[in-house]
Design an enzyme around this catalytic site. Structure first.
Site, PDB file in Angstrom:
ATOM      1  N   SER A  23      -5.031  22.242   1.440  1.00 44.12           N
ATOM      2  CA  SER A  23      -4.736  21.065   0.608  1.00 44.12           C
ATOM      3  C   SER A  23      -4.122  21.431  -0.739  1.00 44.12           C
ATOM      4  O   SER A  23      -3.864  20.557  -1.556  1.00 44.12           O
ATOM      5  CB  SER A  23      -6.020  20.266   0.374  1.00 44.12           C
ATOM      6  OG  SER A  23      -7.031  21.111  -0.146  1.00 44.12           O
ATOM      7  N   ASN A 110     -18.311  20.622  -1.956  1.00 47.42           N
ATOM      8  CA  ASN A 110     -18.530  19.202  -1.657  1.00 47.42           C
ATOM      9  C   ASN A 110     -18.826  18.382  -2.917  1.00 47.42           C
ATOM     10  O   ASN A 110     -18.316  17.271  -3.078  1.00 47.42           O
ATOM     11  CB  ASN A 110     -19.672  19.032  -0.651  1.00 47.42           C
ATOM     12  CG  ASN A 110     -19.381  19.726   0.661  1.00 47.42           C
ATOM     13  OD1 ASN A 110     -18.269  20.215   0.868  1.00 47.42           O
ATOM     14  ND2 ASN A 110     -20.356  19.784   1.548  1.00 47.42           N
ATOM     15  N   THR A 155       7.285 -25.497  -7.511  1.00 50.14           N
ATOM     16  CA  THR A 155       6.248 -25.333  -6.496  1.00 50.14           C
ATOM     17  C   THR A 155       7.007 -25.379  -5.182  1.00 50.14           C
ATOM     18  O   THR A 155       8.016 -26.091  -5.070  1.00 50.14           O
ATOM     19  CB  THR A 155       5.186 -26.460  -6.531  1.00 50.14           C
ATOM     20  OG1 THR A 155       5.832 -27.695  -6.279  1.00 50.14           O
ATOM     21  CG2 THR A 155       4.475 -26.525  -7.877  1.00 50.14           C
ATOM     22  N   HIS A 156       6.588 -24.607  -4.221  1.00 50.37           N
ATOM     23  CA  HIS A 156       7.305 -24.490  -2.935  1.00 50.37           C
ATOM     24  C   HIS A 156       8.757 -24.051  -3.150  1.00 50.37           C
ATOM     25  O   HIS A 156       9.615 -24.344  -2.327  1.00 50.37           O
ATOM     26  CB  HIS A 156       7.295 -25.812  -2.155  1.00 50.37           C
ATOM     27  CG  HIS A 156       5.950 -26.451  -2.081  1.00 50.37           C
ATOM     28  ND1 HIS A 156       5.065 -26.223  -1.060  1.00 50.37           N
ATOM     29  CD2 HIS A 156       5.321 -27.297  -2.939  1.00 50.37           C
ATOM     30  CE1 HIS A 156       3.957 -26.915  -1.269  1.00 50.37           C
ATOM     31  NE2 HIS A 156       4.077 -27.573  -2.410  1.00 50.37           N
ATOM     32  N   SER A 277      27.460  -2.150  -6.104  1.00 47.84           N
ATOM     33  CA  SER A 277      27.591  -2.052  -4.655  1.00 47.84           C
ATOM     34  C   SER A 277      28.709  -1.063  -4.340  1.00 47.84           C
ATOM     35  O   SER A 277      29.674  -0.947  -5.095  1.00 47.84           O
ATOM     36  CB  SER A 277      27.933  -3.428  -4.095  1.00 47.84           C
ATOM     37  OG  SER A 277      28.642  -3.312  -2.887  1.00 47.84           O
ATOM     38  N   LYS A 283      29.361  -6.718  -7.749  1.00 45.97           N
ATOM     39  CA  LYS A 283      27.897  -6.775  -7.640  1.00 45.97           C
ATOM     40  C   LYS A 283      27.155  -6.076  -8.773  1.00 45.97           C
ATOM     41  O   LYS A 283      27.554  -5.026  -9.242  1.00 45.97           O
ATOM     42  CB  LYS A 283      27.446  -6.156  -6.310  1.00 45.97           C
ATOM     43  CG  LYS A 283      27.778  -6.979  -5.090  1.00 45.97           C
ATOM     44  CD  LYS A 283      27.106  -8.343  -5.083  1.00 45.97           C
ATOM     45  CE  LYS A 283      25.651  -8.306  -4.701  1.00 45.97           C
ATOM     46  NZ  LYS A 283      25.449  -7.854  -3.331  1.00 45.97           N
ATOM     47  N   ASN A 285      23.228  -5.372  -8.815  1.00 46.38           N
ATOM     48  CA  ASN A 285      22.015  -5.601  -8.021  1.00 46.38           C
ATOM     49  C   ASN A 285      20.738  -5.208  -8.774  1.00 46.38           C
ATOM     50  O   ASN A 285      20.712  -4.154  -9.405  1.00 46.38           O
ATOM     51  CB  ASN A 285      22.091  -4.797  -6.719  1.00 46.38           C
ATOM     52  CG  ASN A 285      23.217  -5.289  -5.832  1.00 46.38           C
ATOM     53  OD1 ASN A 285      23.515  -6.479  -5.803  1.00 46.38           O
ATOM     54  ND2 ASN A 285      23.862  -4.370  -5.124  1.00 46.38           N
ATOM     55  N   GLU A 290      13.692  -4.781  -6.961  1.00 45.02           N
ATOM     56  CA  GLU A 290      13.530  -4.807  -5.498  1.00 45.02           C
ATOM     57  C   GLU A 290      12.636  -3.655  -5.039  1.00 45.02           C
ATOM     58  O   GLU A 290      11.782  -3.811  -4.164  1.00 45.02           O
ATOM     59  CB  GLU A 290      14.894  -4.705  -4.814  1.00 45.02           C
ATOM     60  CG  GLU A 290      15.775  -5.924  -5.049  1.00 45.02           C
ATOM     61  CD  GLU A 290      17.198  -5.666  -4.571  1.00 45.02           C
ATOM     62  OE1 GLU A 290      17.468  -5.932  -3.397  1.00 45.02           O
ATOM     63  OE2 GLU A 290      18.018  -5.186  -5.368  1.00 45.02           O
ATOM     64  N   TYR A 317     -20.723  14.817   3.658  1.00 45.31           N
ATOM     65  CA  TYR A 317     -19.324  15.224   3.522  1.00 45.31           C
ATOM     66  C   TYR A 317     -18.712  15.532   4.887  1.00 45.31           C
ATOM     67  O   TYR A 317     -19.344  16.158   5.742  1.00 45.31           O
ATOM     68  CB  TYR A 317     -19.200  16.474   2.621  1.00 45.31           C
ATOM     69  CG  TYR A 317     -17.749  16.926   2.487  1.00 45.31           C
ATOM     70  CD1 TYR A 317     -16.911  16.343   1.548  1.00 45.31           C
ATOM     71  CD2 TYR A 317     -17.216  17.883   3.352  1.00 45.31           C
ATOM     72  CE1 TYR A 317     -15.575  16.713   1.461  1.00 45.31           C
ATOM     73  CE2 TYR A 317     -15.874  18.260   3.272  1.00 45.31           C
ATOM     74  CZ  TYR A 317     -15.063  17.670   2.324  1.00 45.31           C
ATOM     75  OH  TYR A 317     -13.750  18.027   2.247  1.00 45.31           O
ATOM     76  N   LYS A 325      -6.975  12.193  -0.968  1.00 47.83           N
ATOM     77  CA  LYS A 325      -6.214  12.501  -2.177  1.00 47.83           C
ATOM     78  C   LYS A 325      -4.746  12.081  -2.156  1.00 47.83           C
ATOM     79  O   LYS A 325      -4.294  11.471  -3.128  1.00 47.83           O
ATOM     80  CB  LYS A 325      -6.388  13.977  -2.533  1.00 47.83           C
ATOM     81  CG  LYS A 325      -7.692  14.182  -3.317  1.00 47.83           C
ATOM     82  CD  LYS A 325      -8.126  15.606  -3.445  1.00 47.83           C
ATOM     83  CE  LYS A 325      -8.833  16.148  -2.229  1.00 47.83           C
ATOM     84  NZ  LYS A 325      -9.977  15.348  -1.763  1.00 47.83           N
TER      85      LYS A 325
HETATM   86  N1  ARG Z   1     -10.434  20.467  -0.028  1.00 45.79           N
HETATM   87  C1  ARG Z   1     -11.691  19.808   0.212  1.00 45.79           C
HETATM   88  C2  ARG Z   1     -11.562  18.325  -0.099  1.00 45.79           C
HETATM   89  O1  ARG Z   1     -10.613  17.942  -0.694  1.00 45.79           O
HETATM   90  C3  ARG Z   1     -12.746  20.389  -0.653  1.00 45.79           C
HETATM   91  C4  ARG Z   1     -14.111  20.404  -0.068  1.00 45.79           C
HETATM   92  C5  ARG Z   1     -14.161  21.273   1.092  1.00 45.79           C
HETATM   93  N2  ARG Z   1     -15.518  21.442   1.508  1.00 45.79           N
HETATM   94  C6  ARG Z   1     -15.804  22.068   2.652  1.00 45.79           C
HETATM   95  N3  ARG Z   1     -17.035  22.211   2.904  1.00 45.79           N
HETATM   96  N4  ARG Z   1     -14.874  22.443   3.488  1.00 45.79           N
HETATM   97  O2  ARG Z   1     -12.380  17.531   0.309  1.00 45.79           O
END
Ligand code: ARG
Length: 460
Positions: A23, A110, A155-156, A277, A283, A285, A290, A317, A325
């Site tokens: 990660s 965790n 309205t509408h 455009s 144009k 835009n 948007e 966990y 994330k």
């Molecule tokens: N990268 C993990 C997360 O974002 C961190 C915790 C990982 N914990 C584990 N016991 N593998 O949740």
């Protein structure tokens, strides 16, 4: 590769499995929070004599060096170290040697990840509240600059009544105020310190969780270790507030996009917020609006992502939680950009006064005023409505002006009509005559502008 936390394994993980599970590419955003949380933890370990004061000081000095590197943008993240915690731990060992291994005493990734995200959210959502206040201020400035401008309201999406443009803008400010309140409410629950819950059950080491809480400036310490490592409600709440904010942004955008069309022609969006455009030279835009309208879909998707991610997850966990994330970061980052863009857009927005004049004298806008004229003279509401309905059918629908009706003609509709009813067929009278609280009456609208200017004591 060889596993950082993997002495119980006899072989390294599959390369594909590593790529799939690492990660660091996104949780690198948590670097500084991981360092700050670790400093608090190292300090506590020393205070409680779980490690010596000297060791604690060594850990802290190494962590501070890493913090500086991150702040200065010259921390080299190791993509072969799976996550941010492993990266920091590894770098600390590089700097201070084997003593670095003591940092992870009485904590787990965790509870550490739970702490890191809470710290991230505390900072980022506070920042978003501030950005929203700036947007409110730029809308109020725009409203004040154009406080005498009257626009048609719908309205509408059908012509309804006239209102002050400032009144319409104050509606946006109210919407944004609720957004700030919702985020603040989420912040109150984000503000709880989970570290020391360890893997899930706490620890037999004599840690002091309240010390860490105070050191980091949290106002509460979480009270259940199982909940602490499992809970992601606070993210769901916070990004649900951003989804509602995005919904508001998309409604502002839609209003402005419509108002900027040739057909409406109420406003001119600054060229810095528009594109041309590739084929139609004429144009201009409103792409930014948007795209803000479009990005709201992403905010909803992020919320849905985490809701589905957490549905049915057993306590405590689970690695699934790592996937909270990317949607969290995306919602925060997109929201910050969109809020700043709208702030700029309102600062440069121009009103097309002359063009608006062609719209607001349409007599259809004053039918309620005429109906209320009759009601004030004792005509029952239903009869007053029917009377004006007939005037619409026999005059307005046929392109005949109500103002051009003679007294005789008027009184054929209702005896209570006098010449003075024609004074009501005027946009300025129409807004002035409103007297209910929260209405478009200019005095009330000006009082609201004043109030908001005082409340929004922010610099853009
Ligand atoms: N990268 C993990 C997360 O974002 C961190 C915790 C990982 N914990 C584990 N016991 N593998 O949740």
């Amino acid at each position: 590769m060889s596993k950082f936390w993997g002495s119980r394994f006899e072989k390294s993980t599959d390369k594909l499995a590593d790529n799939f599970s690492f990660s660091i590419s996104y949780d690198c955003r948590l670097g500084l929070y991981d360092v700050i949380g670790s400093i608090a933890h190292a300090k506590m370990l020393g205070e409680k004599k779980i490690i010596s004061k000297k060791e604690s000081a060594q850990l802290i000095s190494g962590l501070k060096k890493i913090g500086k590197k991150i702040e200065n943008g010259n921390f080299q993240y190791d993509v072969n170290a799976e996550d941010i915690h492993t990266n920091i731990q590894q770098e600390l060992k590089q700097i201070i040697g084997p003593i670095a291994d003591k940092l992870h005493t009485a904590r787990s990734r965790n509870d550490l990840i739970a702490l890191d995200i809470r710290l991230y959210c505390l900072i980022e959502f506070t920042l978003i509240i501030d950005l929203i206040a700036k947007l409110q201020k730029s809308i109020i400035d725009f409203a004040e600059k154009n406080k005498d401008i009257i626009i048609p309201a719908y309205t509408h999406l059908q012509s309804a009544q006239v209102v002050l443009l400032a009144h319409h803008m104050l509606a946006y400010v109210e919407m944004l105020e609720r957004d700030k309140e919702r985020i603040q409410d989420a912040l109150n629950r984000i503000d709880a310190m989970p570290l020391g819950s360890c893997a899930l059950s706490g620890t037999s080491l004599p840690i002091d969780r309240s010390f860490v809480s105070k050191y980091l400036g949290f106002s509460k310490t979480t009270q259940n270790s199982i909940d602490s490592v499992s809970d992601r409600d606070f993210i769901i709440e916070a990004i649900s507030s951003l989804s509602i904010l995005g919904m508001h942004f998309s409604r502002f955008s839609e209003d402005l996009i419509i108002w900027a069309t040739k057909e409406f022609n109420f406003i001119d969006i600054d060229s810095s917020m528009c594109t041309g455009s590739s084929i139609m030279p004429h144009k201009k835009n409103p792409d930014i609006l948007e795209l803000i309208r479009g990005e709201t879909a992403g905010l909803y998707a992020n919320l849905n992502n985490i809701l589905v991610l957490t549905k049915g997850l057993p306590l405590t966990y689970n690695r699934d939680l790592q996937l909270d994330k990317p949607p969290l970061f995306n919602s925060v980052e997109k929201t910050k950009i969109m809020t700043a863009l709208l702030t700029k857009l309102f600062r440069t927005l121009k009103v097309k006064k002359e063009s608006l004049k062609n719209h607001i004298y349409d007599e259809c806008f004053f039918t309620v005023d005429i109906m209320e004229y009759l009601i004030k003279k004792g005509v029952p509401y239903r009869l007053a409505h029917d009377t004006v309905g007939k005037m619409v059918r026999t005059c307005l629908d046929k392109g005949k002006s109500l103002k051009a009706l003679s007294l005789d003609e008027l009184q054929k509709y209702n005896k209570k009509f006098n010449e003075d009813v024609k004074e009501l067929i005027d946009p300025y009278q129409s807004v002035k005559n409103k007297q209910s609280l929260g209405s478009t009456n200019p005095k009330m609208v000006n009082a609201q502008i004043k109030k908001w200017k005082k409340v929004l004591n922010v610099r853009i």
